[in-house]
Design an enzyme around this catalytic site. Structure first.
Site, PDB file in Angstrom:
ATOM      1  N   ASP A   1      36.638  20.252 127.333  1.00  0.00           N
ATOM      2  CA  ASP A   1      37.982  19.802 126.971  1.00  0.00           C
ATOM      3  C   ASP A   1      39.051  20.840 127.282  1.00  0.00           C
ATOM      4  O   ASP A   1      38.740  21.987 127.628  1.00  0.00           O
ATOM      5  CB  ASP A   1      38.022  19.433 125.474  1.00  0.00           C
TER       6      ASP A   1
ATOM      7  N   ASN B   1      35.357  18.467 110.921  1.00  0.00           N
ATOM      8  CA  ASN B   1      35.443  17.010 110.712  1.00  0.00           C
ATOM      9  C   ASN B   1      34.387  16.261 111.525  1.00  0.00           C
ATOM     10  O   ASN B   1      34.406  15.040 111.589  1.00  0.00           O
ATOM     11  CB  ASN B   1      36.842  16.491 111.072  1.00  0.00           C
TER      12      ASN B   1
ATOM     13  N   HIS C   1      33.871  16.519 114.825  1.00  0.00           N
ATOM     14  CA  HIS C   1      34.164  16.244 116.242  1.00  0.00           C
ATOM     15  C   HIS C   1      33.244  17.068 117.146  1.00  0.00           C
ATOM     16  O   HIS C   1      32.767  18.136 116.764  1.00  0.00           O
ATOM     17  CB  HIS C   1      35.647  16.464 116.577  1.00  0.00           C
TER      18      HIS C   1
ATOM     19  N   GLU D   1      37.386  13.100 118.505  1.00  0.00           N
ATOM     20  CA  GLU D   1      37.706  13.147 117.079  1.00  0.00           C
ATOM     21  C   GLU D   1      37.132  11.923 116.347  1.00  0.00           C
ATOM     22  O   GLU D   1      36.753  10.926 116.986  1.00  0.00           O
ATOM     23  CB  GLU D   1      39.233  13.175 116.916  1.00  0.00           C
TER      24      GLU D   1
HETATM   25  P1  PGA Z   1      34.325  26.772 116.590  1.00  0.00           P
HETATM   26  O1  PGA Z   1      34.874  25.369 117.077  1.00  0.00           O
HETATM   27  O2  PGA Z   1      33.136  27.114 117.427  1.00  0.00           O
HETATM   28  O3  PGA Z   1      35.478  27.719 116.822  1.00  0.00           O
HETATM   29  O4  PGA Z   1      33.989  26.623 115.136  1.00  0.00           O
HETATM   30  C1  PGA Z   1      33.980  24.314 117.257  1.00  0.00           C
HETATM   31  C2  PGA Z   1      34.695  23.028 117.524  1.00  0.00           C
HETATM   32  O5  PGA Z   1      35.779  22.806 116.973  1.00  0.00           O
HETATM   33  O6  PGA Z   1      34.162  22.209 118.277  1.00  0.00           O
END
Ligand code: PGA
Length: 279
Positions: free
Chosen positions: A69, A175, A177, A182
């Site tokens: 992404d 959450n 995702h 999302e």
């Molecule tokens: P993080 O992010 O590795 O910084 O916890 C993971 C994500 O939001 O997919």
């Protein structure tokens, strides 16, 4: 499910698996297509991967990467962009120390404000779609959105053309995702433009210098589930609750990571902060 004492141990094990996969494919003269993630969680993986590649002189000429992404509206060289993150954490080093081909690196590009931000094919397509457009004027919102949608479709097409992805690395948001897919995102959706939830924007604000963008381009769950193998990585107590939900709650778009349980070859790489080992 694999549980490691620390994020560093997890990083070492995951990087070893990546290198072994590349070596295995090489024996059969096959390329290796990797799906890569940004965020704090994969940083130890990339640290170890750089070391292994250098120490074992791994041939990366046949390695192709696709990132999950990117934010919309950030130039690729913005320090907060996922382009910048990937080059800082992995690619700059690999391009110097190995034979990774820069043309094999794919990261969605979420920036299209002027004609200079477009490729020659994109520019040509823009003038066909918007015949009344005045040359060299900034892109209108409609034109920008049109280009970004074309890029999302092209990205999905490139993954199909060069893929399937052999191994997709994922983090997970609090959450649930994966990528920026999302909650509520249909499981069949492919690479798309999405609106980020306030939860995600809040979570990402701590590493973001300035206001976190509201939109992003991301592989969809449909894209992710087409990978041959998936490793979901999660470390730290903050992820304990969502990992429990991802593993135990009903499979539903309200927790995108539950979709992974429909995949035949997925491993969860966790640390002891999430899943304490019983003595
Ligand atoms: P993080 O992010 O590795 O910084 O916890 C993971 C994500 O939001 O997919």
């Amino acid at each position: 499910m694999l549980i490691f004492e620390s994020p560093e141990d997890l990083g070492k094990a995951c990087a070893r698996q990546i290198v072994d996969l590349i070596l295995e494919n090489q024996k059969e003269n096959k390329p290796t297509v990797l799906g890569l993630a940004t965020g704090n969680t994969p940083i130890p993986v990339y640290r170890e991967l750089k070391q292994l590649v250098q120490k074992e002189k791994i041939d990366l000429s046949q390695v192709i990467t696709f990132n999950l992404d990117e934010y919309l509206g950030l130039p690729i060289d913005d320090p907060n962009s996922y382009h910048s993150f990937m080059f800082e954490q992995l690619f700059s080093d690999l391009l110097q120390t190995s034979n990774l081909d820069p043309r094999n690196i794919h990261i969605p590009n979420g920036y299209a404000k002027t004609e200079r931000d477009l490729s020659s094919q994109e520019l040509e397509a823009l003038f066909i779609a918007f015949p009344n457009r005045i040359k060299n004027s900034p892109l209108s919102q409609e034109e920008e959105l049109w280009i970004l949608k074309q890029r999302a479709d092209q990205y999905e097409h490139d993954i199909s053309r060069l893929g399937p992805i052999d191994l997709q690395i994922l983090g997970i948001g609090t959450n649930g995702h994966i990528g920026f897919a999302e909650p509520g995102f249909s499981f069949s959706q492919d690479t798309s433009l999405v609106q980020l939830t306030e939860n995600t924007r809040r979570d990402n604000a701590c590493v973001f210098n300035g206001e976190v963008p509201r939109f992003a381009i991301t592989m969809g769950i449909g894209t992710i589930l087409k990978a041959k193998k998936i490793y979901l990585l999660a470390t730290g107590e903050k992820k304990r609750e969502i990992i429990e939900k991802a593993l135990q709650f009903p499979i539903s778009p309200s927790i995108p990571a539950t979709s992974l349980r429909m995949h035949p070859c997925v491993s969860f790489f966790l640390d002891e902060a999430i899943c304490p080992r019983t003595p």
